[in-house]
Design a protein around this motif. Structure first.
Motif, PDB file in Angstrom:
ATOM      1  N   LEU A  79       0.821  -1.213   0.000  1.00  0.00           N
ATOM      2  CA  LEU A  79       0.000   0.000   0.000  1.00  0.00           C
ATOM      3  C   LEU A  79       0.851   1.257   0.000  1.00  0.00           C
ATOM      4  CD1 LEU A  79      -2.676  -0.992   2.670  1.00  0.00           C
ATOM      5  CD2 LEU A  79      -2.796  -1.213   0.208  1.00  0.00           C
ATOM      6  N   LEU A 253      -3.383   7.742  -3.823  1.00  0.00           N
ATOM      7  CA  LEU A 253      -4.296   6.765  -4.416  1.00  0.00           C
ATOM      8  C   LEU A 253      -3.647   5.862  -5.460  1.00  0.00           C
ATOM      9  CD1 LEU A 253      -7.549   8.901  -4.829  1.00  0.00           C
ATOM     10  CD2 LEU A 253      -6.823   7.466  -2.927  1.00  0.00           C
ATOM     11  N   GLU A 255      -1.859   3.332  -4.997  1.00  0.00           N
ATOM     12  CA  GLU A 255      -1.919   1.910  -4.645  1.00  0.00           C
ATOM     13  C   GLU A 255      -3.203   1.260  -5.152  1.00  0.00           C
ATOM     14  OE1 GLU A 255      -1.938   4.404  -2.620  1.00  0.00           O
ATOM     15  OE2 GLU A 255      -3.723   4.266  -1.364  1.00  0.00           O
ATOM     16  N   LEU A 256      -4.306   2.002  -5.039  1.00  0.00           N
ATOM     17  CA  LEU A 256      -5.570   1.407  -5.485  1.00  0.00           C
ATOM     18  C   LEU A 256      -5.586   1.174  -6.986  1.00  0.00           C
ATOM     19  CD1 LEU A 256      -8.624   2.833  -3.536  1.00  0.00           C
ATOM     20  CD2 LEU A 256      -7.501   0.627  -3.348  1.00  0.00           C
ATOM     21  N   ASP A 257      -5.133   2.174  -7.734  1.00  0.00           N
ATOM     22  CA  ASP A 257      -5.090   2.018  -9.186  1.00  0.00           C
ATOM     23  C   ASP A 257      -4.194   0.858  -9.582  1.00  0.00           C
ATOM     24  OD1 ASP A 257      -6.853   3.989  -9.766  1.00  0.00           O
ATOM     25  OD2 ASP A 257      -5.368   5.504 -10.312  1.00  0.00           O
ATOM     26  N   ALA A 260      -5.781  -2.392  -8.760  1.00  0.00           N
ATOM     27  CA  ALA A 260      -6.859  -2.634  -9.717  1.00  0.00           C
ATOM     28  C   ALA A 260      -6.299  -3.139 -11.039  1.00  0.00           C
ATOM     29  CB  ALA A 260      -7.665  -1.356  -9.929  1.00  0.00           C
TER      30      ALA A 260
ATOM     31  N   LEU D  79     -14.102  -3.542  -0.142  1.00  0.00           N
ATOM     32  CA  LEU D  79     -13.604  -2.172  -0.279  1.00  0.00           C
ATOM     33  C   LEU D  79     -14.735  -1.171  -0.391  1.00  0.00           C
ATOM     34  CD1 LEU D  79     -10.745  -2.713  -2.870  1.00  0.00           C
ATOM     35  CD2 LEU D  79     -10.605  -2.683  -0.391  1.00  0.00           C
ATOM     36  N   PHE D 132     -11.755  -8.466  -4.424  1.00  0.00           N
ATOM     37  CA  PHE D 132     -11.113  -7.149  -4.470  1.00  0.00           C
ATOM     38  C   PHE D 132     -11.670  -6.311  -5.617  1.00  0.00           C
ATOM     39  CE2 PHE D 132      -7.982  -3.970  -5.102  1.00  0.00           C
ATOM     40  CZ  PHE D 132      -7.479  -3.731  -3.848  1.00  0.00           C
ATOM     41  N   LEU D 136     -14.116  -3.155  -5.490  1.00  0.00           N
ATOM     42  CA  LEU D 136     -13.525  -1.932  -6.033  1.00  0.00           C
ATOM     43  C   LEU D 136     -14.512  -1.315  -7.017  1.00  0.00           C
ATOM     44  CD1 LEU D 136     -10.720  -0.451  -5.932  1.00  0.00           C
ATOM     45  CD2 LEU D 136     -10.261  -1.520  -8.121  1.00  0.00           C
ATOM     46  N   GLU D 255     -12.684   1.975   4.336  1.00  0.00           N
ATOM     47  CA  GLU D 255     -12.259   0.593   4.113  1.00  0.00           C
ATOM     48  C   GLU D 255     -10.840   0.377   4.652  1.00  0.00           C
ATOM     49  OE1 GLU D 255     -12.830   2.776   1.816  1.00  0.00           O
ATOM     50  OE2 GLU D 255     -11.097   2.918   0.505  1.00  0.00           O
ATOM     51  N   LEU D 256      -9.992   1.362   4.453  1.00  0.00           N
ATOM     52  CA  LEU D 256      -8.615   1.183   4.934  1.00  0.00           C
ATOM     53  C   LEU D 256      -8.574   1.109   6.456  1.00  0.00           C
ATOM     54  CD1 LEU D 256      -6.079   3.254   2.817  1.00  0.00           C
ATOM     55  CD2 LEU D 256      -6.569   0.822   2.800  1.00  0.00           C
TER      56      LEU D 256
END
Ligand SMILES: Nc1ncnc2c1ncn2[C@@H]1O[C@H](COP(=O)(O)OP(=O)(O)OP(=O)(O)O)[C@@H](O)[C@H]1O
Ligand SMILES: Nc1ncnc2c1ncn2[C@@H]1O[C@H](COP(=O)(O)OP(=O)(O)OP(=O)(O)O)[C@@H](O)[C@H]1O
Ligand SMILES: O[C@@H]1[C@@H](O)[C@@H](O)CO[C@H]1O
Ligand SMILES: [Mg+2]
Ligand SMILES: [Mg+2]
Lengths: 324, 328, 515, 324
Positions: A79, A253, A255-257, A260, D79, D132, D136, D255-256
């Motif tokens: 993360l 952000l 990490e999320l991208d 994904a 998430l 996930f 998402l 969520e985190l």
């Protein structure tokens, strides 16, 4: 039965290996669907400059996502990529601003990325902490260091040479895209052809079996986090080259991208599964999505809606394509 | 041309919005088929939607085709860059951008400048290389509120600041303006200054905790209205509404309603709709090659129960009148 | 002979787990070129001993000598470097990797550059080694696509890759057929002739007598004896293992009554085709066949785990919804799966929780689980099956392999299941427990349950079955009534025409070995 | 050996079950260390009102984290909790504003939460998509719906009765704390005493084995997501009661925080492990952290720094306490 099969198994194998694997084909199909849809809906979408644009815009996420893929395959998660990127960006930029030559500053950035990664990795592999928690801690920690170091201010005044290099292009392809392509190739070889790649797959696939077989489990994990950190630095360098400034807040952000992109590309968060090609396709899917929706002037809220729906639909298509 | 890095709060080459017409005449009508694009921070905050409304008013008035896009959240830096780049590739005649950070839109701006498209930086992060900036003095937001305390609480006392996201320009400037001014007065003490990330829930929690520690607090300053409204609830929950005043920033409609209800003490309104109008007019002027100063300062005013009716209007002409009056 | 120096010596090894002294001052020696059996009941400490040898566990006390010199082995890799290869009791592989990758895991073959893995070379080597064991295994297939038996073959092949001086085999044949064991036996002889020492753990006495020169027997973590196999017979070995007499029974026929399970035309693609049969209360139906003949698949279809492509199932005359495990369980069908680790146990949960899973309703009162009730039932089943240690709250993953298997069987006993489908029921189960399980099957049949037993052990099939069906290439090709059952008869139906001659040639008469 | 042990095993079991498990003790120790540290550094920290304050502030995260824990134990992840909360908040608030009685609006909120959860769950359990990715997608989708429904504006004007109920207290304990306590108790019983709890643990521990043992795998998974959605709604109700407004943007990054609380409390993202008590302690650790740092008026950047360091150190202490 099989005994009547006289084809040379080795030859068959080579052929099989040339064909991208089924999972990646599913992702590719998802991408194609998105491309066809946007092309039908908008004239600008399928033009060379726009495609180059998409690639360029996807390059940073792709870079991060590739490192994330290695971590995910080994059964972990990172993360802290955004703040790692921010920390190496501001340190390298400050160095350049006070006159450190660009190549040295680049090395510094990479070293910082690796250091962050190794810190995460050691806590995970040796202290036995959960990856999610460690890198969540890292997320705060590295961001704080970047903010404290800069006092919250962006570092401006990067040397032109550095920026020109990163903003240049090779045969019309923007440098960042070339850089990511080269990295992808290297990672592909690493994952599919090198002992390290086998170790990563093994640790994520069955840690116990890997340990018993003598795979250096701890070292393998640490290397994946170090890689992720290093690639975060590369992404940071690409970005500050483009922006001409290094901000301590960059990389929010990411990490999320990245996760994904990896997940769309078939990586399993349970570890053991994931592919370089898939992740690249995943990053391009996300990039194309944003690009297409903006071209069609979809309002922000509806973009969010479309993003949610398309991610799920793409996954359903992918699932249907490759069957159960 | 080598421009010095911009500091929108101190740049000497500036003009107040109210003087534009006097100095440069009426807004020149744009040619037929003019297309202008706007890139906002996010639409999840009323402030940015209001800004867009202002853009749209003027665009409609002059028959300009206007496209307004926003990132999906405050903090989505790369997403905003992609949006800006994609917009530029569509051939706009001018671009109004409100960047997430000082740097995140630089490539887009460079690309536009290269293509000869004028780019206006509208509020609040400041691109150092920006040729044109329209917006209010961020520091002034905090100064305004501090001044209220100095004028209305002559005995001084303990105050606290609820900050926006760490590292965001507007948050830093507003906090600095408030803190420097109020501490300069001598008899005030800023007992707490903590971040709540523009988040109402976090602001509530922070305020509740600060009140635990400082039951004798006399006031809060929050970096935006969303947070201020959270603080108001915390103050009420602690039963201290008669002792603790709460100020916000932005002037969103909920803040107005809260002031009317006697909950929120005040907000520093930076008139987003008007700001949007002014920015769009500036864009049209620039397209007509008017040689404007680098910074066009837009208005802000501290709104309290005393003056709320003056500013509370949807009639922009009336609002302009009201704001011009003290300026002259 | 006694003066012959030992190749490997484990001296005074002790090892405790929380609550269990798994090894208590065990000393164990193996000579060069010897095949040395390591015997004992489930939970006696065999695997633990081998795991301390390969440094999977660290021993609390004791040391290891190789060729008379003390060595320190701190990691599995060091064990391999010291010339010790190990075949683990539980399959240890990475599912997504290929056979070759799994075989070379941890010590990949590198190209001349030294940087990249020599895939081709690995596959080549893997194929060479596999040729003697099972030539149909393609080194390039992902290992999860193999059947369990083939996975185990790969596990064996992997130990043969390295030129180890000591190969420790922990139940290498638990899911192999006799034919596959035969091939392994030949290999073991060749290795021993080359001076390699082999440690052989098995619960299959016939195998032990066939391959071992000597054997060491453990009981409750303690050394009991080291014996020359030539001086022993099965009874004397077993007596040392269990410290009591095992009563050997022969098959008893059961009262058969009305049809309980009717399967008609059940099929799934190529794997199972047109399976039709009837199972009566009180009957034990054996299903025999070669590896891959579709027996596991057939049981899974009946249990509702996989979706059939044809056919129907009736239980007590009522038609059963297909591909619905819960409906199957409600109808009284229970499956004891072949792959214990992957499909059987839930490692972290207690034995009681594992046992109660299919019958939560029975252990619940007012919608809540009655732990007291659950523990009581689990305890009774554990005692019944001689499960050790007798602790219902212990996570099942901490039991020895054989005891885990008993617990999985216990799951259905606790649930009162009427139709029990056993897929290789005594895989990894010790001799004592084995005869207990046979007795149990008998008892269940007498109580009026209907039982299907799939087994690759010919003797087992012959021992328990009232009737034997033979599968070949997905089809039920023959049904042998009690008086028709013989090894020859089964083999005649099981082996496809194309393979018959090859198979018969390599096949010793197994009955002889036992007597 | 064991055969000589004649104690009644059932009785022994009961005793063993009274002692909180070792893992939770580790988390508790981490909490104690943090409390000792802050008490030493600040006078207000260890006062009854402040402790109540901490509990109150942790209640929302605890609520979300409890649902997350169930999902995580079953081997999934959610998430989409923040946007689920936002959607049910704005819908319930709008309903109350137009005069729907509060109890009905509360039911509406819960229904919305359950609906979001079931949507996630069905895609995961029946379509076989990765948790996930699905959640998402949900993260974007539900947020978009909330934003579109409200046009981005908060919904004000909640009835006083509703707010008073949620802002009230029972014997001096704030309602939200009481609500979360009741939920925790129910979930503890559910997880440790009910068939559903066994199923959740089994599915997360070994899905295939669970299926063969007759566990309704798909239904169990769906229930965990539905629970997570419902608890997100409860958290949303608590929050809008407190703030007096329902914002479509509420719940960002919940969520985190929730995953962090669950992970600190010992839940493993690999599934099969997690505890109600641990998660509660995890949520309190995070709440105490934020509270303590605010009390000490630590500057923004250093708050971030301290958060990162303390999370990691607490995990190290926890790890050391319960040994390997
Ligand atoms: N990881 C572990 N943790 C706790 N106890 C263990 C562990 N591994 C083994 N044991 C215990 O140690 C004892 C010896 O087990 P081991 O696996 O060595 O038996 P075994 O002789 O190999 O039995 P089997 O024939 O059933 O495989 C058993 O009581 C078992 O429960
Ligand atoms: N995991 C798998 N992947 C691919 N095919 C399989 C798999 N499992 C079974 N099959 C197919 O189903 C057929 C029947 O296999 P099954 O496992 O039922 O046989 P079996 O007689 O029980 O053998 P075994 O002793 O290995 O369990 C095989 O011939 C094979 O073609
Ligand atoms: O979110 C804040 C808004 O409230 C406005 O004040 C401008 O700055 C932004 O960053
Ligand atoms: Mg064993
Ligand atoms: Mg089978």
């Amino acid at each position: 039965m099989t005994s009547t099969d006289f084809r040379d198994p080795a030859a068959k194998g080579t052929f099989a290996r040339m064909v991208p694997n089924l999972r990646d084909l599913g992702t590719l199909f998802g991408l194609v669907v998105i491309f066809v849809a946007f092309t039908a809906l908008n004239d600008t979408f399928l033009t060379v400059p726009n495609l180059v644009n998409i690639l360029q815009q996807s390059s940073i996420n792709a870079c991060i996502a590739l490192g994330m893929t290695m971590v995910i395959i080994s059964g972990g998660i990172d993360l802290s990529v955004g703040p790692t990127a921010a920390l190496s960006a501001v340190l390298a930029a400050s160095a350049m601003v006070v006159g450190v030559p660009a190549p040295l500053a680049i090395l510094l950035a990479l070293a910082v990325g690796v250091a962050c990664g190794v810190f995460n990795g050691v806590l995970i592999a040796y202290a036995g902490l959960q990856p999610f928690i460690v890198t969540l801690g890292g997320l705060s920690l590295y961001r704080a260091l970047a903010l404290i170091y800069t006092g919250g201010n962006p570092v401006f005044g990067l040397p032109e040479g550095f920026r020109d290099f990163l903003n240049g292009s090779l045969f019309g392809i923007p440098s960042p895209v070339v850089i990511v392509a080269v990295i992808s190739l290297a990672l592909w070889v690493m994952l599919n052809r090198s002992p390290l790649g086998e170790y990563i797959l093994a640790v994520g696939g069955n840690e116990e079996a890997a340990r018993i077989s003598g795979v250096p489990v701890a070292r393998t994990k640490i290397v994946t986090y170090a890689l992720s950190g290093a690639l975060a630095s590369v992404a940071a360098l690409i970005l500050i080259g483009r922006l001409g400034a290094a901000e301590p807040t960059l990389g929010t952000l990411w990490e999320l991208d990245a996760i994904a992109a990896a997940a769309i590309g078939g990586a399993s968060l349970m570890g053991g599964k994931g592919s370089v090609v898939g992740t690249l396709l995943g990053a391009i899917i996300l990039g194309a999505l944003r690009n297409g929706l903006t071209l069609m002037n979809v309002q922000a809220f509806y973009q969010l809606l479309a993003t949610g729906i398309i991610i799920i639909v793409a996954m359903l298509i992918d699932r249907a394509t490759r069957g159960r | 041309q080598e421009l010095a890095p911009l500091n929108s709060d101190t740049e000497p080459d500036r003009i107040d919005w109210s003087e534009l017409e006097a100095q440069f005449g009426p807004v020149p009508a744009p040619p037929e088929g003019t297309k202008i694009g706007g890139v906002s921070k996010t639409l999840t905050n009323e402030y940015w939607r209001s800004l867009g409304e202002g853009y749209q008013h003027v665009a409609d008035q002059y028959g300009v085709e206007f496209t307004y896009q926003a990132a999906q959240s405050e903090g989505d830096q790369l997403g905003q860059l992609s949006i800006a780049e994609t917009l530029i590739s569509q051939g706009f005649n001018a671009l109004l951008v409100s960047p997430q950070t000082d740097a995140n839109l630089v490539p887009a701006v460079e690309k536009a400048t290269e293509a000869g498209i004028p780019v206006l930086n509208v509020n609040d992060a400041v691109i150092p290389s920006a040729e044109h900036y329209v917006g209010n003095v961020q520091k002034g937001n905090g100064v305004n509120v501090a001044q209220w305390f100095i004028d209305n609480r002559p005995d001084g006392g303990k105050v606290a600041v609820i900050e926006g996201q760490a590292g965001v320009y507007a948050a830093g400037q507003r906090t600095a303006g408030f803190t420097e001014t109020i501490e300069g007065a001598g008899n005030f003490e800023v007992v707490a200054s903590v971040p709540a990330d523009w988040d109402r829930q976090k602001a509530y929690d922070a305020a509740a905790t600060i009140l635990q520690q400082n039951p004798d607090l006399i006031g809060f300053y929050a970096n935006n209205d969303g947070m201020a409204l959270g603080v108001v609830e915390a103050v009420k929950a602690a039963g201290l509404q008669d002792q603790v005043v709460v100020f916000g920033t932005d002037g969103i409609s909920d803040a107005y309603a809260s002031i009317r209800a006697g909950d929120l003490t005040g907000t520093v309104d930076s008139f987003p709709v008007l700001t949007g109008e002014v920015a769009m007019e500036v864009a049209l002027r620039l397209m007509a090659d008017q040689d404007l100063p680098r910074v066009v300062a837009t208005p802000q005013a501290l709104i309290t129960a005393d003056n709320i009716e003056t500013y509370s209007t949807d009639d922009m002409a009336a609002l302009r009148q009201a704001l011009m009056a003290p300026a002259q | 002979m006694p003066d012959q120096p030992s190749r490997l010596k484990l001296a005074g090894i002790s090892k405790s787990f929380p609550g269990v002294r798994a090894l208590d001052n065990v000393t164990f020696e193996v000579r060069p070129g010897e095949v040395h059996g390591l015997l004992g009941e489930n939970g006696a400490g065999k695997s633990t001993l081998l795991n301390t040898l390969s440094a999977v566990f660290k021993a609390d006390e004791g040391h290891i000598e190789i060729d008379g010199r003390p060595v320190e082995i701190r990691s599995p890799l060091e064990a391999r470097a010291a010339g010790i290869a190990m075949i683990h009791q539980e399959l240890q592989h990475v599912p997504h990797l290929t056979v070759a990758q799994n075989m070379f895991l941890g010590r990949p073959l590198k190209q001349a550059s030294g940087l990249l893995v020599d895939r081709r070379g690995q596959e080549q080597r893997a194929r060479e080694v596999l040729r003697d064991l099972d030539p149909t295994i393609d080194p390039k297939t992902p290992i999860r696509d193999l059947k369990v038996s083939q996975q185990q073959v790969v596990e064996i092949a992997r130990a043969l890759l390295e030129n180890a001086r000591v190969i420790a085999m922990d139940e290498p044949t638990s899911s192999l057929t006799p034919a596959e064991f035969d091939r392994l036996a030949v290999l073991i002889e060749q290795l021993a002739a080359r001076g390699v020492s082999i440690i052989y753990v098995s619960h299959k006495m016939d195998e032990v007598f066939r391959v071992c020169d000597r054997a060491t027997i453990l009981r409750d973590g303690k050394f009991v004896d080291t014996v020359n196999m030539a001086d022993m017979n099965e009874a004397s070995i077993v007596a040392r293992m269990v410290g009591r007499e095992i009563v050997h029974q022969t098959h008893t026929s059961h009262e058969r009554s009305d049809a309980l399970l009717e399967v008609s035309d059940l099929g799934r693609e190529k794997a199972v085709q047109g399976a039709t049969f009837t199972l009566r209360r009180g009957e034990v139906l054996g299903i025999s066949g070669l590896v891959g003949s579709g027996r596991t698949e057939l049981l899974r279809l009946i249990a509702g785990i996989d979706r059939p492509t044809s056919g129907s199932i009736r239980v007590s005359g009522r038609s059963l919804p297909l591909h619905d495990p819960r409906a199957a369980i409600r109808a009284g069908i229970g499956l004891v799966p072949e792959d214990r680790k992957g499909h059987g146990i839930i490692r972290e949960r207690s034995v009681a929780a594992n046992m109660a899973l299919p019958s939560m309703g029975r252990f619940s009162r007012y919608g809540l689980v009655s732990h007291r009730q659950r523990h009581r039932v689990a305890m009774k089943v554990m005692e019944d099956l001689r499960l050790r240690p007798l602790d219902v709250t212990r996570p099942i993953g901490k039991f020895s392999g054989g005891n885990q298997q008993k617990a999985i069987i216990g799951r259905w006993i606790a649930a009162g299941t009427e139709i029990l489908l056993f897929d290789e029921p005594t895989r990894g189960i010790d001799v004592g427990a084995k005869s207990e399980i046979y007795a149990l099957i008998e008892r269940l049949a007498q109580e009026g349950k209907a039982i299907v037993v799939v087994s690759s052990e010919m003797l087992e099939i012959m021992r328990v079955s009232d009737r034997v069906m033979v599968m070949r290439e997905g089809r039920l090709v023959a049904t042998l009534e009690r008086d028709q059952i013989s090894e020859a008869a089964i083999a005649a139906h099981a082996i496809p025409q194309s393979q018959r001659s090859v198979h018969d040639a390599s096949r010793p008469d197994r009955q002889d070995i036992i007597q």
